[in-house]
Enzyme design. Structure first.
Site, short mmCIF file in Angstrom:
data_model
loop_
_atom_site.label_atom_id
_atom_site.label_comp_id
_atom_site.label_asym_id
_atom_site.label_seq_id
_atom_site.Cartn_x
_atom_site.Cartn_y
_atom_site.Cartn_z
N GLU A 1 -5.00 2.39 7.54
CA GLU A 1 -5.93 1.62 6.96
C GLU A 1 -5.93 -0.09 6.84
OE1 GLU A 1 -6.27 5.21 3.62
OE2 GLU A 1 -5.24 3.04 2.76
N CYS B 1 -4.89 -7.93 6.02
CA CYS B 1 -3.71 -6.34 5.90
C CYS B 1 -3.38 -5.92 6.96
CB CYS B 1 -3.49 -6.44 4.23
SG CYS B 1 -1.96 -5.38 4.72
N CYS C 1 6.03 5.19 8.81
CA CYS C 1 7.22 4.16 8.46
C CYS C 1 7.89 4.78 8.69
CB CYS C 1 6.82 3.46 7.75
SG CYS C 1 8.46 2.40 7.95
N CYS D 1 11.50 3.99 2.86
CA CYS D 1 11.86 3.51 0.97
C CYS D 1 11.09 4.65 0.41
CB CYS D 1 11.05 2.02 1.21
SG CYS D 1 11.52 0.95 2.59
N CYS E 1 7.70 3.90 -1.21
CA CYS E 1 6.72 3.42 -0.38
C CYS E 1 5.95 4.38 0.22
CB CYS E 1 6.64 2.69 0.21
SG CYS E 1 5.67 2.53 1.60
N CYS F 1 -0.37 -2.52 -2.04
CA CYS F 1 0.42 -2.76 -1.95
C CYS F 1 1.41 -1.52 -1.77
CB CYS F 1 2.12 -3.19 -1.78
SG CYS F 1 1.04 -5.15 -2.08
#
Ligand code: SAH
Ligand code: SF4
Length: 381
Positions: A95, A108, A115, A119, A122, A345
Protein backbone atom coordinates in the site's frame (compact mmCIF):
# COMPACT_ATOMS: atom_id res chain seq x y z
CA UNK A 1 10.49 -13.24 -28.89
CA UNK A 2 13.54 -13.38 -26.73
CA UNK A 3 13.66 -15.76 -23.80
CA UNK A 4 15.98 -13.43 -21.93
CA UNK A 5 14.32 -11.48 -19.11
CA UNK A 6 13.80 -7.84 -20.00
CA UNK A 7 15.47 -5.14 -17.92
CA UNK A 8 12.91 -2.96 -16.15
CA UNK A 9 14.22 0.55 -16.79
CA UNK A 10 11.87 2.00 -14.19
CA UNK A 11 14.19 0.87 -11.40
CA UNK A 12 17.49 2.23 -12.78
CA UNK A 13 19.20 5.28 -11.29
CA UNK A 14 21.05 7.66 -13.63
CA UNK A 15 24.46 5.89 -13.44
CA UNK A 16 22.79 2.51 -13.89
CA UNK A 17 20.84 3.77 -16.90
CA UNK A 18 24.02 5.20 -18.44
CA UNK A 19 25.74 1.87 -17.96
CA UNK A 20 22.80 0.12 -19.57
CA UNK A 21 23.07 2.27 -22.71
CA UNK A 22 26.86 2.04 -22.86
CA UNK A 23 26.54 -1.77 -22.69
CA UNK A 24 24.15 -1.57 -25.64
CA UNK A 25 26.76 0.35 -27.60
CA UNK A 26 24.71 3.55 -27.35
CA UNK A 27 25.65 7.04 -26.18
CA UNK A 28 25.33 8.01 -22.52
CA UNK A 29 22.94 10.89 -23.21
CA UNK A 30 20.24 8.37 -24.12
CA UNK A 31 19.96 7.70 -20.40
CA UNK A 32 18.89 11.29 -19.78
CA UNK A 33 16.29 11.18 -22.53
CA UNK A 34 14.80 7.94 -21.32
CA UNK A 35 14.83 8.94 -17.64
CA UNK A 36 12.87 12.07 -18.52
CA UNK A 37 10.35 10.11 -20.55
CA UNK A 38 9.80 7.66 -17.74
CA UNK A 39 9.73 9.96 -14.72
CA UNK A 40 8.74 13.37 -16.09
CA UNK A 41 6.31 12.21 -18.76
CA UNK A 42 5.33 8.96 -17.04
CA UNK A 43 5.83 6.99 -20.25
CA UNK A 44 5.25 3.27 -20.10
CA UNK A 45 6.26 2.41 -23.65
CA UNK A 46 9.21 3.20 -25.91
CA UNK A 47 6.83 4.19 -28.70
CA UNK A 48 6.09 7.43 -26.87
CA UNK A 49 9.76 8.48 -26.89
CA UNK A 50 9.65 10.64 -29.98
CA UNK A 51 13.18 12.02 -29.68
CA UNK A 52 14.62 8.50 -29.71
CA UNK A 53 15.10 7.06 -33.22
CA UNK A 54 12.81 4.30 -34.41
CA UNK A 55 15.57 1.69 -34.67
CA UNK A 56 16.69 2.27 -31.09
CA UNK A 57 13.09 2.22 -29.84
CA UNK A 58 12.67 -1.14 -31.52
CA UNK A 59 15.90 -2.44 -30.01
CA UNK A 60 14.86 -1.20 -26.57
CA UNK A 61 11.48 -2.87 -26.70
CA UNK A 62 13.24 -6.17 -27.34
CA UNK A 63 15.55 -6.04 -24.33
CA UNK A 64 13.85 -3.69 -21.89
CA UNK A 65 10.50 -2.70 -20.44
CA UNK A 66 8.93 -0.07 -18.21
CA UNK A 67 6.79 -1.97 -15.76
CA UNK A 68 5.22 -0.38 -12.71
CA UNK A 69 3.11 -2.03 -10.03
CA UNK A 70 -0.53 -2.50 -11.05
CA UNK A 71 -3.20 -0.50 -9.26
CA UNK A 72 -5.45 -3.13 -7.65
CA UNK A 73 -7.52 -0.64 -5.70
CA UNK A 74 -7.63 3.08 -5.02
CA UNK A 75 -9.51 4.88 -2.25
CA UNK A 76 -9.86 8.54 -1.35
CA UNK A 77 -10.50 9.59 2.23
CA UNK A 78 -12.91 12.33 3.23
CA UNK A 79 -9.82 14.33 4.30
CA UNK A 80 -8.27 14.08 0.80
CA UNK A 81 -5.79 11.32 1.66
CA UNK A 82 -5.47 8.82 -1.20
CA UNK A 83 -4.45 5.23 -0.90
CA UNK A 84 -3.46 2.74 -3.56
CA UNK A 85 -3.14 -1.00 -3.17
CA UNK A 86 -0.56 -2.15 -5.70
CA UNK A 87 -0.33 -5.65 -7.07
CA UNK A 88 3.34 -6.48 -7.69
CA UNK A 89 4.40 -8.51 -10.68
CA UNK A 90 7.02 -10.16 -8.47
CA UNK A 91 4.22 -11.36 -6.14
CA UNK A 92 2.26 -9.88 -3.24
CA UNK A 93 0.74 -6.46 -2.79
CA UNK A 94 1.62 -3.29 -0.88
CA UNK A 95 0.00 0.00 0.00
CA UNK A 96 1.02 3.57 -0.77
CA UNK A 97 -0.58 6.67 0.71
CA UNK A 98 -0.68 10.29 -0.47
CA UNK A 99 -1.32 12.91 2.20
CA UNK A 100 -2.11 16.45 0.97
CA UNK A 101 -1.46 19.22 3.45
CA UNK A 102 -1.73 22.74 2.02
CA UNK A 103 1.06 23.20 -0.51
CA UNK A 104 2.77 20.06 0.67
CA UNK A 105 1.91 16.64 -0.69
CA UNK A 106 3.58 13.68 1.00
CA UNK A 107 3.76 10.22 -0.47
CA UNK A 108 4.24 7.39 2.01
CA UNK A 109 6.09 4.61 0.23
CA UNK A 110 6.48 0.88 1.05
CA UNK A 111 9.80 -0.95 0.85
CA UNK A 112 9.00 -4.60 1.63
CA UNK A 113 6.05 -6.95 1.31
CA UNK A 114 5.36 -7.47 5.02
CA UNK A 115 8.04 -6.90 7.65
CA UNK A 116 10.28 -9.17 9.69
CA UNK A 117 10.86 -6.80 12.60
CA UNK A 118 7.47 -7.69 14.08
CA UNK A 119 6.80 -4.71 16.31
CA UNK A 120 4.00 -5.70 18.65
CA UNK A 121 1.70 -2.76 17.75
CA UNK A 122 2.08 -2.82 13.94
CA UNK A 123 -0.28 -4.59 11.55
CA UNK A 124 2.40 -4.87 8.84
CA UNK A 125 4.59 -6.68 11.38
CA UNK A 126 1.71 -9.00 12.24
CA UNK A 127 1.44 -10.20 8.65
CA UNK A 128 5.04 -11.45 8.68
CA UNK A 129 7.72 -10.96 6.04
CA UNK A 130 7.21 -12.04 2.44
CA UNK A 131 9.96 -10.43 0.44
CA UNK A 132 12.02 -7.35 -0.41
CA UNK A 133 10.65 -5.06 -3.08
CA UNK A 134 12.81 -4.32 -6.13
CA UNK A 135 13.95 -0.76 -6.83
CA UNK A 136 11.45 -0.67 -9.72
CA UNK A 137 8.63 -1.64 -7.36
CA UNK A 138 9.67 1.01 -4.84
CA UNK A 139 10.06 3.92 -7.30
CA UNK A 140 7.10 2.48 -9.21
CA UNK A 141 4.84 3.68 -6.38
CA UNK A 142 6.00 7.28 -6.98
CA UNK A 143 5.64 6.77 -10.73
CA UNK A 144 2.11 5.41 -10.44
CA UNK A 145 1.02 8.09 -7.97
CA UNK A 146 2.39 10.72 -10.41
CA UNK A 147 0.41 9.15 -13.21
CA UNK A 148 -2.72 9.42 -11.09
CA UNK A 149 -2.13 13.19 -10.86
CA UNK A 150 -1.68 13.55 -14.62
CA UNK A 151 1.16 15.03 -16.68
CA UNK A 152 3.31 17.67 -15.07
CA UNK A 153 4.74 20.80 -16.59
CA UNK A 154 7.79 21.26 -14.43
CA UNK A 155 9.34 19.87 -11.28
CA UNK A 156 8.13 22.68 -9.00
CA UNK A 157 4.47 22.08 -9.81
CA UNK A 158 4.38 18.44 -8.90
CA UNK A 159 1.79 17.48 -6.23
CA UNK A 160 4.30 15.09 -4.62
CA UNK A 161 6.66 17.44 -2.77
CA UNK A 162 7.82 15.03 -0.05
CA UNK A 163 8.39 11.30 0.30
CA UNK A 164 8.46 9.34 3.53
CA UNK A 165 9.72 5.75 3.57
CA UNK A 166 7.11 4.93 6.20
CA UNK A 167 4.86 2.49 4.42
CA UNK A 168 5.11 -1.27 4.75
CA UNK A 169 8.47 -2.79 5.62
CA UNK A 170 11.76 -1.82 7.24
CA UNK A 171 13.63 0.17 4.56
CA UNK A 172 17.05 -0.43 6.11
CA UNK A 173 16.59 -4.18 5.68
CA UNK A 174 16.19 -3.68 1.92
CA UNK A 175 18.94 -1.10 1.80
CA UNK A 176 20.31 -1.28 -1.75
CA UNK A 177 16.94 -1.17 -3.49
CA UNK A 178 15.67 1.62 -1.24
CA UNK A 179 18.85 3.63 -1.85
CA UNK A 180 18.51 3.29 -5.63
CA UNK A 181 14.85 4.34 -5.47
CA UNK A 182 15.69 7.35 -3.26
CA UNK A 183 18.40 8.38 -5.73
CA UNK A 184 15.81 8.43 -8.50
CA UNK A 185 13.44 10.44 -6.28
CA UNK A 186 16.16 13.01 -5.71
CA UNK A 187 17.53 13.21 -9.27
CA UNK A 188 16.28 16.13 -11.38
CA UNK A 189 15.77 13.66 -14.19
CA UNK A 190 13.64 11.67 -11.76
CA UNK A 191 11.38 13.54 -9.33
CA UNK A 192 13.67 16.35 -8.14
CA UNK A 193 12.74 15.91 -4.47
CA UNK A 194 15.48 17.37 -2.28
CA UNK A 195 17.09 15.13 0.32
CA UNK A 196 15.61 17.12 3.19
CA UNK A 197 12.19 16.28 1.75
CA UNK A 198 12.86 12.56 1.66
CA UNK A 199 12.55 10.92 5.07
CA UNK A 200 13.58 7.38 5.84
CA UNK A 201 12.04 5.87 8.95
CA UNK A 202 13.80 2.99 10.66
CA UNK A 203 13.21 0.83 13.69
CA UNK A 204 16.95 1.23 14.36
CA UNK A 205 19.22 -0.87 12.11
CA UNK A 206 22.44 0.77 13.31
CA UNK A 207 25.00 -0.35 10.67
CA UNK A 208 22.71 0.85 7.88
CA UNK A 209 22.18 4.19 9.60
CA UNK A 210 25.92 4.71 9.46
CA UNK A 211 26.05 3.64 5.83
CA UNK A 212 23.17 5.91 4.84
CA UNK A 213 24.88 8.96 6.30
CA UNK A 214 27.69 8.30 3.81
CA UNK A 215 25.57 7.33 0.80
CA UNK A 216 22.65 9.75 0.78
CA UNK A 217 22.03 11.84 3.87
CA UNK A 218 18.27 12.11 3.66
CA UNK A 219 16.20 13.11 6.68
CA UNK A 220 16.05 10.36 9.26
CA UNK A 221 13.21 9.29 11.52
CA UNK A 222 13.75 6.67 14.20
CA UNK A 223 10.93 4.57 15.61
CA UNK A 224 11.78 4.90 19.28
CA UNK A 225 8.46 4.16 21.03
CA UNK A 226 9.98 3.45 24.46
CA UNK A 227 12.43 5.25 26.75
CA UNK A 228 14.05 2.15 28.29
CA UNK A 229 15.36 -1.18 26.97
CA UNK A 230 12.95 -3.36 28.90
CA UNK A 231 9.90 -1.78 27.29
CA UNK A 232 11.51 -1.31 23.87
CA UNK A 233 12.51 -5.00 23.75
CA UNK A 234 8.82 -5.77 24.07
CA UNK A 235 7.54 -3.22 21.53
CA UNK A 236 10.36 -3.23 18.95
CA UNK A 237 12.08 -6.65 19.13
CA UNK A 238 15.03 -5.35 17.10
CA UNK A 239 16.04 -3.52 20.27
CA UNK A 240 17.51 -6.78 21.58
CA UNK A 241 20.06 -6.59 18.79
CA UNK A 242 20.56 -2.82 18.79
CA UNK A 243 19.80 -1.51 22.30
CA UNK A 244 19.03 2.09 23.17
CA UNK A 245 22.47 3.23 24.24
CA UNK A 246 23.96 2.14 20.91
CA UNK A 247 20.98 3.49 19.01
CA UNK A 248 21.33 6.92 20.61
CA UNK A 249 25.05 6.98 19.77
CA UNK A 250 24.19 6.07 16.16
CA UNK A 251 21.63 8.90 15.99
CA UNK A 252 24.26 11.33 17.24
CA UNK A 253 26.71 10.10 14.58
CA UNK A 254 24.08 10.42 11.86
CA UNK A 255 23.29 13.97 12.76
CA UNK A 256 27.03 14.84 13.06
CA UNK A 257 27.77 13.27 9.66
CA UNK A 258 25.11 14.80 7.51
CA UNK A 259 26.01 17.81 5.46
CA UNK A 260 22.87 19.89 5.35
CA UNK A 261 21.95 22.19 8.19
CA UNK A 262 18.71 20.43 9.02
CA UNK A 263 20.33 17.62 10.90
CA UNK A 264 17.52 17.07 13.38
CA UNK A 265 16.38 13.49 13.74
CA UNK A 266 12.70 12.81 14.23
CA UNK A 267 11.96 10.42 17.08
CA UNK A 268 8.67 8.65 16.49
CA UNK A 269 6.81 7.59 19.60
CA UNK A 270 3.53 5.69 19.30
CA UNK A 271 1.17 6.47 22.19
CA UNK A 272 -0.10 3.22 23.69
CA UNK A 273 -2.57 3.52 26.53
CA UNK A 274 -1.07 2.62 29.92
CA UNK A 275 1.97 1.07 28.20
CA UNK A 276 4.41 3.89 27.37
CA UNK A 277 2.41 7.06 28.07
CA UNK A 278 3.01 7.71 31.78
CA UNK A 279 4.83 10.72 33.30
CA UNK A 280 7.75 8.45 34.25
CA UNK A 281 8.18 7.54 30.56
CA UNK A 282 8.24 11.21 29.61
CA UNK A 283 10.90 11.86 32.27
CA UNK A 284 13.03 8.95 31.04
CA UNK A 285 12.66 10.16 27.46
CA UNK A 286 13.96 13.63 28.27
CA UNK A 287 17.03 12.06 29.86
CA UNK A 288 17.59 9.61 27.04
CA UNK A 289 17.46 12.23 24.30
CA UNK A 290 19.65 14.74 26.08
CA UNK A 291 22.41 16.03 23.78
CA UNK A 292 20.99 14.66 20.51
CA UNK A 293 19.40 17.12 18.04
CA UNK A 294 15.91 15.67 17.85
CA UNK A 295 12.29 16.54 17.51
CA UNK A 296 9.75 14.15 18.92
CA UNK A 297 6.66 13.10 17.01
CA UNK A 298 4.00 11.49 19.15
CA UNK A 299 1.78 9.16 17.11
CA UNK A 300 -1.56 8.30 18.69
CA UNK A 301 -1.84 4.53 18.20
CA UNK A 302 -3.97 3.50 15.22
CA UNK A 303 -5.92 0.38 16.12
CA UNK A 304 -6.44 -2.70 13.98
CA UNK A 305 -8.23 -5.97 14.72
CA UNK A 306 -6.65 -8.07 17.52
CA UNK A 307 -3.98 -5.45 18.12
CA UNK A 308 -4.09 -5.90 21.88
CA UNK A 309 -3.40 -2.18 22.44
CA UNK A 310 -5.48 0.93 22.77
CA UNK A 311 -4.78 4.51 21.87
CA UNK A 312 -3.66 6.67 24.80
CA UNK A 313 -6.22 8.95 26.43
CA UNK A 314 -6.24 12.46 25.03
CA UNK A 315 -5.37 13.91 28.45
CA UNK A 316 -2.32 11.61 28.74
CA UNK A 317 -1.12 12.58 25.26
CA UNK A 318 -1.46 16.26 26.07
CA UNK A 319 0.33 15.89 29.39
CA UNK A 320 3.16 13.90 27.79
CA UNK A 321 3.42 16.46 25.00
CA UNK A 322 3.57 19.34 27.46
CA UNK A 323 6.19 17.71 29.66
CA UNK A 324 8.52 17.09 26.72
CA UNK A 325 8.07 20.60 25.34
CA UNK A 326 8.54 22.17 28.78
CA UNK A 327 11.76 20.22 29.15
CA UNK A 328 13.35 21.41 25.94
CA UNK A 329 12.23 18.74 23.49
CA UNK A 330 10.45 20.13 20.46
CA UNK A 331 7.43 17.83 20.30
CA UNK A 332 4.43 17.53 18.01
CA UNK A 333 1.47 15.17 17.89
CA UNK A 334 0.83 13.59 14.53
CA UNK A 335 -2.62 14.16 13.15
CA UNK A 336 -4.32 10.97 12.11
CA UNK A 337 -5.03 11.09 8.39
CA UNK A 338 -6.94 8.75 6.14
CA UNK A 339 -8.14 6.49 8.93
CA UNK A 340 -11.53 6.02 7.20
CA UNK A 341 -9.69 4.22 4.38
CA UNK A 342 -7.25 2.40 6.70
CA UNK A 343 -4.38 4.55 5.48
CA UNK A 344 -3.06 5.70 8.86
CA UNK A 345 0.30 4.65 10.36
CA UNK A 346 0.57 0.97 11.03
CA UNK A 347 -2.68 0.10 9.27
CA UNK A 348 -1.10 -0.85 5.96
CA UNK A 349 -1.40 -4.51 5.15
CA UNK A 350 -1.68 -4.71 1.36
CA UNK A 351 -5.16 -6.22 1.20
CA UNK A 352 -8.08 -5.32 -0.98
CA UNK A 353 -11.04 -7.32 0.25
CA UNK A 354 -13.26 -6.94 3.26
CA UNK A 355 -11.89 -3.53 3.98
CA UNK A 356 -15.10 -1.56 4.44
CA UNK A 357 -16.71 -4.03 6.79
CA UNK A 358 -13.59 -4.43 8.84
CA UNK A 359 -13.11 -0.71 9.09
CA UNK A 360 -16.61 -0.05 10.30
CA UNK A 361 -16.47 -2.81 12.89
CA UNK A 362 -13.52 -1.52 14.79
CA UNK A 363 -14.29 2.12 14.35
CA UNK A 364 -17.47 1.56 16.34
CA UNK A 365 -15.78 -0.32 19.14
CA UNK A 366 -12.29 1.06 19.62
CA UNK A 367 -11.67 4.19 17.68
CA UNK A 368 -12.06 7.53 19.47
CA UNK A 369 -12.32 10.20 16.81
CA UNK A 370 -12.65 13.01 19.32
CA UNK A 371 -9.11 12.33 20.50
CA UNK A 372 -7.52 13.33 17.23
CA UNK A 373 -7.63 17.06 17.24
CA UNK A 374 -4.27 17.69 18.79
CA UNK A 375 -2.09 19.66 16.44
CA UNK A 376 -0.75 19.47 12.98
CA UNK A 377 2.39 17.81 11.95
CA UNK A 378 4.79 16.31 9.54
CA UNK A 379 3.91 13.56 7.20
CA UNK A 380 2.78 10.24 8.47
CA UNK A 381 2.46 6.72 7.33
N1 SAH B 1 9.53 0.15 9.40
C1 SAH B 1 9.79 1.52 9.55
C2 SAH B 1 8.88 2.41 8.74
C3 SAH B 1 7.43 2.06 8.61
S1 SAH B 1 6.35 2.28 9.94
C4 SAH B 1 9.73 1.91 10.99
O1 SAH B 1 9.25 1.13 11.81
O2 SAH B 1 10.20 3.00 11.32
C5 SAH B 1 6.11 4.05 10.08
C6 SAH B 1 5.79 4.49 11.53
O3 SAH B 1 4.47 4.07 11.92
C7 SAH B 1 6.76 3.89 12.51
O4 SAH B 1 7.18 4.83 13.46
C8 SAH B 1 5.91 2.83 13.16
O5 SAH B 1 6.41 2.43 14.39
C9 SAH B 1 4.56 3.50 13.24
N2 SAH B 1 3.45 2.57 13.48
C10 SAH B 1 3.40 1.24 13.21
N3 SAH B 1 2.21 0.73 13.62
C11 SAH B 1 1.49 1.76 14.13
C12 SAH B 1 0.17 1.86 14.68
N4 SAH B 1 -0.64 0.83 14.74
N5 SAH B 1 -0.24 3.08 15.11
C13 SAH B 1 0.56 4.16 14.99
N6 SAH B 1 1.82 4.12 14.48
C14 SAH B 1 2.28 2.93 14.05
FE1 SF4 C 1 8.21 -3.31 10.55
FE2 SF4 C 1 8.13 -0.66 11.05
FE3 SF4 C 1 5.96 -2.22 11.46
FE4 SF4 C 1 8.07 -2.45 13.06
S1 SF4 C 1 6.75 -0.62 12.83
S2 SF4 C 1 6.91 -4.16 12.17
S3 SF4 C 1 9.76 -2.11 11.65
S4 SF4 C 1 6.92 -1.79 9.52
Amino acid sequence: MTTQQKVNLLGLSRPQMEEFFLNMGEKKFRAQQVLKWIHHHQADSFEQMTDVGKALRQKLSEVAEIRGPEVAHESISRDGTRKWVFELSGGGSVETVFIPDGRRGTLCVSSQVGCAVDCSFCSTGKQGFQRDMTSAEIIGQVWQASRAFGPRRNLGEHPITNVVMMGMGEPMLNYDNVLTAMRIMKDDLGYGIGKKRITLSTSGVIPKMDQLSQDLDVALAVSLHAPNDELRNELVPLNRKYPLKELMAACKRYSDNITHRHNTITMEYVMLRDVNDKPEHARQLVKLLNGIPVKVNLIPFNPFPHAGYERSRKSDILEFHKYLNDNGLLTTVRTTRGDDIDAACGQLVGQVQDRTRRSERWKQSIFHRSEQKTDNNTAQA
